[in-house]
Design a protein around this motif. Sequence first.
Motif, PDB file in Angstrom:
ATOM      1  N   SER A  47      25.436  -7.366  76.334  1.00  0.00           N
ATOM      2  CA  SER A  47      24.454  -6.323  76.564  1.00  0.00           C
ATOM      3  C   SER A  47      23.503  -6.710  77.677  1.00  0.00           C
ATOM      4  CB  SER A  47      23.657  -6.112  75.269  1.00  0.00           C
ATOM      5  OG  SER A  47      22.743  -5.067  75.432  1.00  0.00           O
ATOM      6  N   ASP A  48      23.205  -5.743  78.556  1.00  0.00           N
ATOM      7  CA  ASP A  48      22.031  -5.927  79.411  1.00  0.00           C
ATOM      8  C   ASP A  48      21.098  -4.766  79.090  1.00  0.00           C
ATOM      9  OD1 ASP A  48      22.893  -3.684  80.775  1.00  0.00           O
ATOM     10  OD2 ASP A  48      23.583  -4.771  82.527  1.00  0.00           O
ATOM     11  N   SER A  49      20.096  -4.557  79.869  1.00  0.00           N
ATOM     12  CA  SER A  49      19.126  -3.538  79.473  1.00  0.00           C
ATOM     13  C   SER A  49      19.704  -2.121  79.550  1.00  0.00           C
ATOM     14  CB  SER A  49      17.876  -3.650  80.353  1.00  0.00           C
ATOM     15  OG  SER A  49      18.244  -3.726  81.706  1.00  0.00           O
ATOM     16  N   ASP A  50      20.764  -1.915  80.344  1.00  0.00           N
ATOM     17  CA  ASP A  50      21.302  -0.561  80.512  1.00  0.00           C
ATOM     18  C   ASP A  50      22.536  -0.292  79.656  1.00  0.00           C
ATOM     19  OD1 ASP A  50      19.438   0.211  82.399  1.00  0.00           O
ATOM     20  OD2 ASP A  50      20.593  -0.646  84.045  1.00  0.00           O
ATOM     21  N   VAL A  51      23.419  -1.280  79.598  1.00  0.00           N
ATOM     22  CA  VAL A  51      24.733  -1.073  79.009  1.00  0.00           C
ATOM     23  C   VAL A  51      25.009  -2.127  77.936  1.00  0.00           C
ATOM     24  CG1 VAL A  51      27.200  -1.269  79.524  1.00  0.00           C
ATOM     25  CG2 VAL A  51      25.724   0.037  81.047  1.00  0.00           C
ATOM     26  N   SER A  52      25.638  -1.718  76.838  1.00  0.00           N
ATOM     27  CA  SER A  52      26.139  -2.666  75.841  1.00  0.00           C
ATOM     28  C   SER A  52      27.606  -2.365  75.604  1.00  0.00           C
ATOM     29  CB  SER A  52      25.384  -2.539  74.521  1.00  0.00           C
ATOM     30  OG  SER A  52      24.003  -2.696  74.735  1.00  0.00           O
ATOM     31  N   ILE A  53      28.409  -3.411  75.479  1.00  0.00           N
ATOM     32  CA  ILE A  53      29.832  -3.207  75.233  1.00  0.00           C
ATOM     33  C   ILE A  53      30.256  -4.058  74.050  1.00  0.00           C
ATOM     34  CG2 ILE A  53      32.164  -3.351  76.207  1.00  0.00           C
ATOM     35  CD1 ILE A  53      30.916  -3.107  78.988  1.00  0.00           C
ATOM     36  N   GLU A  54      31.053  -3.441  73.153  1.00  0.00           N
ATOM     37  CA  GLU A  54      31.532  -4.137  71.968  1.00  0.00           C
ATOM     38  C   GLU A  54      33.044  -3.956  71.902  1.00  0.00           C
ATOM     39  OE1 GLU A  54      28.901  -4.094  68.497  1.00  0.00           O
ATOM     40  OE2 GLU A  54      30.629  -3.351  67.384  1.00  0.00           O
ATOM     41  N   VAL A  55      33.782  -5.051  71.747  1.00  0.00           N
ATOM     42  CA  VAL A  55      35.235  -4.972  71.660  1.00  0.00           C
ATOM     43  C   VAL A  55      35.691  -5.674  70.389  1.00  0.00           C
ATOM     44  CG1 VAL A  55      37.435  -5.602  72.744  1.00  0.00           C
ATOM     45  CG2 VAL A  55      35.499  -4.947  74.174  1.00  0.00           C
ATOM     46  N   LEU A  56      36.567  -5.005  69.622  1.00  0.00           N
ATOM     47  CA  LEU A  56      37.120  -5.605  68.407  1.00  0.00           C
ATOM     48  C   LEU A  56      38.544  -6.093  68.677  1.00  0.00           C
ATOM     49  CD1 LEU A  56      37.171  -6.100  65.270  1.00  0.00           C
ATOM     50  CD2 LEU A  56      38.151  -3.793  65.096  1.00  0.00           C
ATOM     51  N   LEU A 233      27.303   7.027  73.683  1.00  0.00           N
ATOM     52  CA  LEU A 233      28.275   6.052  73.194  1.00  0.00           C
ATOM     53  C   LEU A 233      29.668   6.595  73.482  1.00  0.00           C
ATOM     54  CD1 LEU A 233      29.508   3.735  71.486  1.00  0.00           C
ATOM     55  CD2 LEU A 233      28.879   5.023  69.429  1.00  0.00           C
ATOM     56  N   VAL A 234      30.483   5.791  74.146  1.00  0.00           N
ATOM     57  CA  VAL A 234      31.863   6.178  74.430  1.00  0.00           C
ATOM     58  C   VAL A 234      32.779   5.266  73.631  1.00  0.00           C
ATOM     59  CG1 VAL A 234      33.595   6.463  76.251  1.00  0.00           C
ATOM     60  CG2 VAL A 234      31.185   6.918  76.753  1.00  0.00           C
ATOM     61  N   LYS A 235      33.642   5.866  72.793  1.00  0.00           N
ATOM     62  CA  LYS A 235      34.513   5.076  71.918  1.00  0.00           C
ATOM     63  C   LYS A 235      35.958   5.225  72.373  1.00  0.00           C
ATOM     64  CE  LYS A 235      31.995   6.217  67.636  1.00  0.00           C
ATOM     65  NZ  LYS A 235      32.225   6.681  66.256  1.00  0.00           N
ATOM     66  N   SER A 236      36.541   4.115  72.803  1.00  0.00           N
ATOM     67  CA  SER A 236      37.928   4.147  73.242  1.00  0.00           C
ATOM     68  C   SER A 236      38.678   3.061  72.495  1.00  0.00           C
ATOM     69  CB  SER A 236      37.967   3.905  74.755  1.00  0.00           C
ATOM     70  OG  SER A 236      39.251   3.565  75.173  1.00  0.00           O
ATOM     71  N   LYS A 237      39.599   3.448  71.609  1.00  0.00           N
ATOM     72  CA  LYS A 237      40.329   2.481  70.781  1.00  0.00           C
ATOM     73  C   LYS A 237      39.385   1.432  70.185  1.00  0.00           C
ATOM     74  CE  LYS A 237      44.830   2.428  72.776  1.00  0.00           C
ATOM     75  NZ  LYS A 237      45.733   1.636  73.554  1.00  0.00           N
ATOM     76  N   HIS A 238      39.511   0.165  70.583  1.00  0.00           N
ATOM     77  CA  HIS A 238      38.689  -0.890  69.980  1.00  0.00           C
ATOM     78  C   HIS A 238      37.447  -1.204  70.805  1.00  0.00           C
ATOM     79  CE1 HIS A 238      41.801  -1.288  67.123  1.00  0.00           C
ATOM     80  NE2 HIS A 238      42.693  -1.690  68.002  1.00  0.00           N
ATOM     81  N   ILE A 239      37.130  -0.333  71.756  1.00  0.00           N
ATOM     82  CA  ILE A 239      35.980  -0.589  72.628  1.00  0.00           C
ATOM     83  C   ILE A 239      34.866   0.423  72.357  1.00  0.00           C
ATOM     84  CG2 ILE A 239      35.195  -0.776  75.019  1.00  0.00           C
ATOM     85  CD1 ILE A 239      38.006  -1.396  75.853  1.00  0.00           C
ATOM     86  N   LEU A 240      33.647  -0.087  72.189  1.00  0.00           N
ATOM     87  CA  LEU A 240      32.475   0.786  72.142  1.00  0.00           C
ATOM     88  C   LEU A 240      31.644   0.515  73.388  1.00  0.00           C
ATOM     89  CD1 LEU A 240      31.250   0.375  68.426  1.00  0.00           C
ATOM     90  CD2 LEU A 240      32.903   2.013  69.378  1.00  0.00           C
ATOM     91  N   PHE A 241      31.297   1.569  74.112  1.00  0.00           N
ATOM     92  CA  PHE A 241      30.519   1.444  75.338  1.00  0.00           C
ATOM     93  C   PHE A 241      29.236   2.240  75.170  1.00  0.00           C
ATOM     94  CE2 PHE A 241      29.103   2.824  79.463  1.00  0.00           C
ATOM     95  CZ  PHE A 241      29.346   1.761  80.312  1.00  0.00           C
ATOM     96  N   TYR A 242      28.088   1.553  75.142  1.00  0.00           N
ATOM     97  CA  TYR A 242      26.788   2.212  75.009  1.00  0.00           C
ATOM     98  C   TYR A 242      26.087   2.203  76.355  1.00  0.00           C
ATOM     99  CZ  TYR A 242      27.081   1.213  69.943  1.00  0.00           C
ATOM    100  OH  TYR A 242      27.468   1.139  68.639  1.00  0.00           O
ATOM    101  N   SER A 243      25.463   3.319  76.720  1.00  0.00           N
ATOM    102  CA  SER A 243      24.578   3.293  77.883  1.00  0.00           C
ATOM    103  C   SER A 243      23.292   4.012  77.550  1.00  0.00           C
ATOM    104  CB  SER A 243      25.232   3.970  79.085  1.00  0.00           C
ATOM    105  OG  SER A 243      24.278   4.114  80.129  1.00  0.00           O
ATOM    106  N   ARG A 244      22.180   3.489  78.065  1.00  0.00           N
ATOM    107  CA  ARG A 244      20.934   4.241  77.937  1.00  0.00           C
ATOM    108  C   ARG A 244      21.026   5.473  78.839  1.00  0.00           C
ATOM    109  NH1 ARG A 244      16.807   3.748  82.105  1.00  0.00           N
ATOM    110  NH2 ARG A 244      17.587   2.399  83.761  1.00  0.00           N
ATOM    111  N   LEU A 245      20.204   6.481  78.576  1.00  0.00           N
ATOM    112  CA  LEU A 245      20.116   7.657  79.440  1.00  0.00           C
ATOM    113  C   LEU A 245      18.848   7.564  80.279  1.00  0.00           C
ATOM    114  CD1 LEU A 245      21.172  10.393  76.856  1.00  0.00           C
ATOM    115  CD2 LEU A 245      22.599   9.232  78.563  1.00  0.00           C
ATOM    116  N   LEU A 246      18.861   8.233  81.423  1.00  0.00           N
ATOM    117  CA  LEU A 246      17.658   8.258  82.258  1.00  0.00           C
ATOM    118  C   LEU A 246      16.685   9.293  81.714  1.00  0.00           C
ATOM    119  CD1 LEU A 246      19.178   7.997  85.848  1.00  0.00           C
ATOM    120  CD2 LEU A 246      18.119   6.207  84.465  1.00  0.00           C
TER     121      LEU A 246
END
Lengths: 379, 379
Positions: A47-56, A233-246
């Motif tokens: 995670s950084d301040s804008d984007v977080s990524i989680e992979v299982l 939050l974008v969910k693709s298979k085992h990946i979660l992609f979070y982004s803050r909004l402006l």
Amino acid sequence: MHITVQREKLVNAVSHVSKAVSSRTTIPILTGIKMKADEEGLTLTASDSDVSIEVLIPTEEGDEWGVTVHQPGSIVLTARIFSEIVRKLPSNEIQIQVDDRLVTQIRSGQAEFTINGMDANEFPQLPQLEEDKVFSVPGDLLKAMIRQTVFAVSTSEMRPILTGLMWSLDRGQLKFVATDSHRLASRTAMVECPEELSFHNVVVPGKSCNELVKILDEDQHPVDIVVADNQILVKSKHILFYSRLLEGTYPDTTRIIPQGSKTEITVGTKEFLQSIERASLLSREGKSNVVRLVTLPDGSVEITSNAPEIGKVTEIVVPKSLNGEELKISFNAKYMIDALRSIDSSEIKASFTGPMSPFVIRPTDHDWMLHLILPVRTY
Amino acid sequence: MHITVQREKLVNAVSHVSKAVSSRTTIPILTGIKMKADEEGLTLTASDSDVSIEVLIPTEEGDEWGVTVHQPGSIVLTARIFSEIVRKLPSNEIQIQVDDRLVTQIRSGQAEFTINGMDANEFPQLPQLEEDKVFSVPGDLLKAMIRQTVFAVSTSEMRPILTGLMWSLDRGQLKFVATDSHRLASRTAMVECPEELSFHNVVVPGKSCNELVKILDEDQHPVDIVVADNQILVKSKHILFYSRLLEGTYPDTTRIIPQGSKTEITVGTKEFLQSIERASLLSREGKSNVVRLVTLPDGSVEITSNAPEIGKVTEIVVPKSLNGEELKISFNAKYMIDALRSIDSSEIKASFTGPMSPFVIRPTDHDWMLHLILPVRTY
């Protein structure tokens, strides 16, 4: 924590989450990748301040072994070193074992690394989003929509809201708009969603969109998108992609798109692109990067540019059709090149309403895409 | 000057000579490529203070058309712009026409560039070399010999002579030596030459050698080499490559190569390389890049390295054979990696004469190559 994990899967997961690791953070724990092993498998988070990524990495998937959890637990390891290590390990199996003092042993074949880890409890929690606004898009379509618009977001922090890509959804139509106030790119597509679902002014940072493109697979597998108040939050298979909004209100761009046209040029996309690219070779030298387009009485189009002291270039393009008033217009070649490169269709129509008015580029075979470019005053 | 030239051939020629164009020269004419059209064809030349490259596009070659000279003459065009233009031109034929005021028209298909040229008479003459010392090497061998040694030249201007690759020839044996005084690489090969021809202390700048590698074809076609007092000329088909030589006396390196050995390790090149690469992942972080090699009583070799506060790594390598005294030695991992990467053979022998003496790496299947590395004192 004690696990044995399949090398290729770990390499891929590390490579995905690494895109969210900030190299310039002042918070040491955010230079790391968090690993958590439990009954589901191994979850990696960055995670950084804008984007977080989680992979299982699931324990098993179909017939394929992913990870064996000998003892559940968690650890944070410095991303740069950890990713270099996993890429270079010799064997197909990697064993990772953490002791009470967070000292982590990574073993593979005859290689053994001992790395000082960080406490996973110090790693920030990812947001819990309310999943009431959810819709679904094929992965390759989402990728294409971002690619075809994101180049037009502003890189200047003068108006921060313009550094984002504006997403909206209305009656099943998803729309992306980007503008830096000199040009605009817009792309729409019908998507699967509950009939009553609609939103507007969801502005995703351009940088997040560029990272998201890298993570999405180039296939039609559906991707679920959750829109929350200040996160997506974008969910693709085992990946979660979070982004803050402006934060802020995106300008209403619908009004600036001209409806009629005085001059219309239909031309092969590739031929037109290559002519503009050649013309811009010289204008780039002159810094301004302005090229000039003039309709000729014989139905052809002349594109010229010149750079003082270096020279000039003249291109003749024979369009498929040229209708309406004669035209002399100048514009920034880069904007035109960006727009034409993003168009997959073999033919485009350019619609002009005069030398000082914004003009519109559209593919001729569908209505899903539109590019608007402001001309430059040169005479 | 007025010519019509085949696009692909011009693109290649421009790409070759561009390697000799200096981007940081204070002499404007040297930012250009000289073109000269005569009955032979079109000759392109570029030059900086170290290297000059000349490429001929013959009017015809076998059945293949190259260039038609409508009117002989010459011109100098700015390299960067000219090379971008030719790469982007649309048609297979390019017409170039120069008027009295050096204004140059470049036409191809519907594209027309008008560029201000420079006077070819101002372009420096290439040296006329006496061709009394000439020998011949297959292009791919010359490429390999440079690649396998040039990485060891010094990058420091403290002793300028060490920034070059030392070429010598004696009784048909060509020898390249490079050293930065911490490590040394040497490569020999038998070449075709007059029996009595010999030279020594021909020191070609490392930078020139790197450019030469890029220009040579990867085939066995013989390349002629002319050695003159302060220049070397490499002739490959239609390409002439000139480099200045470094002034000064190259140190006698034969004396520092140890003859005997106290410990000998024979090991698979790739396995050994990968272990050192992994070990250096951590030592690089600690800046020193030192790894430690220790022979174990069971006949295996342990490679370790550690970086304070980050962690440590241990690799076990099982060599094919391990003979002689037990050994503990430390060295710079980069030197070892460079040496091992340059070796094509599947197996190497490392010969040590003690923890503080230089050691030697050789392939086991031939005697043409030798790498010497100085150890590091760590305890």
